[in-house]
Design a protein around this motif. Structure first.
Motif, mmCIF file in Angstrom:
data_model
loop_
_atom_site.group_PDB
_atom_site.id
_atom_site.type_symbol
_atom_site.label_atom_id
_atom_site.label_comp_id
_atom_site.label_asym_id
_atom_site.label_seq_id
_atom_site.Cartn_x
_atom_site.Cartn_y
_atom_site.Cartn_z
ATOM 1 N N ILE A 50 0.552 -1.192 -0.514
ATOM 2 C CA ILE A 50 -0.123 0.029 -0.204
ATOM 3 C C ILE A 50 1.142 1.111 -0.061
ATOM 4 O O ILE A 50 1.465 1.427 0.960
ATOM 5 C CB ILE A 50 -1.110 0.005 1.038
ATOM 6 N N ALA A 51 0.624 1.887 -1.198
ATOM 7 C CA ALA A 51 1.376 3.450 -1.315
ATOM 8 C C ALA A 51 1.358 4.686 -0.731
ATOM 9 O O ALA A 51 0.086 4.135 -1.352
ATOM 10 C CB ALA A 51 1.929 3.148 -2.288
ATOM 11 N N GLU A 52 1.273 5.699 -0.567
ATOM 12 C CA GLU A 52 0.647 6.832 -0.156
ATOM 13 C C GLU A 52 1.555 7.916 -0.980
ATOM 14 O O GLU A 52 2.578 8.253 -1.142
ATOM 15 C CB GLU A 52 0.633 7.337 1.235
ATOM 16 N N VAL A 53 1.215 8.017 -2.168
ATOM 17 C CA VAL A 53 1.981 9.211 -2.966
ATOM 18 C C VAL A 53 1.861 10.726 -2.194
ATOM 19 O O VAL A 53 0.417 11.268 -2.124
ATOM 20 C CB VAL A 53 1.771 9.601 -4.877
ATOM 21 N N GLY A 54 2.673 11.308 -2.000
ATOM 22 C CA GLY A 54 2.502 13.133 -1.823
ATOM 23 C C GLY A 54 2.181 12.643 0.110
ATOM 24 O O GLY A 54 1.193 13.174 0.876
ATOM 25 N N ALA A 55 2.751 11.832 1.182
ATOM 26 C CA ALA A 55 2.764 11.564 2.086
ATOM 27 C C ALA A 55 3.168 12.405 3.047
ATOM 28 O O ALA A 55 2.498 12.335 4.426
ATOM 29 C CB ALA A 55 3.193 10.854 2.320
ATOM 30 N N GLY A 56 3.557 13.990 2.606
ATOM 31 C CA GLY A 56 3.833 14.916 4.003
ATOM 32 C C GLY A 56 4.552 14.261 4.746
ATOM 33 O O GLY A 56 6.094 13.508 4.887
ATOM 34 N N SER A 57 4.464 13.774 6.259
ATOM 35 C CA SER A 57 5.109 13.702 7.127
ATOM 36 C C SER A 57 4.911 11.986 7.357
ATOM 37 O O SER A 57 6.197 11.278 7.829
ATOM 38 C CB SER A 57 4.328 14.202 8.595
ATOM 39 N N GLY A 58 3.924 11.280 6.633
ATOM 40 C CA GLY A 58 4.106 10.289 6.366
ATOM 41 C C GLY A 58 3.389 9.421 7.597
ATOM 42 O O GLY A 58 3.059 8.056 8.044
ATOM 43 N N LEU A 59 2.848 10.103 8.441
ATOM 44 C CA LEU A 59 2.232 10.248 10.419
ATOM 45 C C LEU A 59 0.915 9.029 9.967
ATOM 46 O O LEU A 59 0.575 8.169 10.266
ATOM 47 C CB LEU A 59 2.118 11.052 11.376
#
Ligand code: SAM
Length: 225
Positions: A50-59
């Motif tokens: 599962i990926a997040e693009v533009g995750a910022g802090s990733g929190l």
């Protein structure tokens, strides 16, 4: 092994940022384009990813990874000083099923193999309101076609934003670029179709702020047609 940077060497704000850049490079769950090339075959073969693009802090993704230890997570952002926050939290909380990739979404096709992602999250991406900047929006056609290649058959794109204009524009882009919106709401936290354990209810840092300001959150799930 690379020596850990000392926080006391980076007291003023600009140096604090440099400290975060330096810290990112030493953390074993963090990768830049180059180190990712060497490591990715070990990380992306294990499904589901599962990926997040533009995750910022990733929190946000770090929280999801802690909730689902059986899945693997990859937080991607072009700013390593932001991602390092999630990376530190993952170490503190012993969340081992997540990695942080410092790169631009333009590189996704090169960095990840086709059909590797079960889900791709886009949470509160920059709206780039000026029409002349629409290509920079993370739901612009060039990015949608990259996500399409990365998603497994029946994989899903999940998108949250407080910006109704961006939401409506993105739905048009999805419809005209080979996706089908299978769920959509203009009020994520007030929609009784969403089960209490739905990952979409986990809030990102931006989301918590918007909810405090009384804003409603738009959310959709899309699949490739
Ligand atoms: C408004 S922030 C949202 C961060 C996070 N998703 C959240 O909700 O807390 C948008 C993030 O997208 C990242 N971003 C914007 N364009 C990008 C691109 N082309 N590639 C990678 N990251 C990008 C920015 O660096 C920023 O961290």
């Amino acid at each position: 092994m690379t020596e850990m940077p000392n926080p006391d060497d980076y007291i003023i704000t600009r140096k604090r940022k440099l400290y975060k850049f330096a810290l990112f490079q030493t953390m074993t769950n963090c990768y830049d384009d180059q180190s990712w090339e060497e490591a990715k075959s070990k990380i992306v073969t294990k499904s589901p990813l599962i990926a997040e693009v533009g995750a910022g802090s990733g929190l946000f993704l770090t929280k999801l990874a802690s909730l689902h230890p059986d899945k693997r997570y990859l937080a991607i952002d072009r700013k390593s000083d932001r991602l390092v926050q999630g990376a530190k939290k993952a170490v503190t909380d012993q969340v081992v099923n997540i990695n942080y990739l410092w790169s631009n979404a333009d590189n996704l096709g090169r960095l990840l193999p086709a059909g590797c992602a079960d889900e791709i999250w886009l949470t509160f991406p920059d709206p780039w309101p000026q029409e002349s900047n629409y290509r920079k929006r993370l739901t612009a056609p060039k990015y949608l076609s990259q996500y399409e290649k990365l998603l497994v058959t029946d994989g899903v794109l999940r998108f949250k934003t407080d910006n109704k204009e961006l939401f409506d524009w993105s739905k048009e882009q999805l419809a005209t670029n080979g996706y089908k919106v299978v769920f959509s709401t203009d009020d994520l936290h007030g929609d009784n179709r969403i089960a209490a354990d739905n990952d979409a209810l986990v809030m990102t840092s931006y989301e918590a702020r918007y909810i405090n300001e009384g804003k409603k959150i738009c959310y959709l799930v899309a699949k490739v047609n």
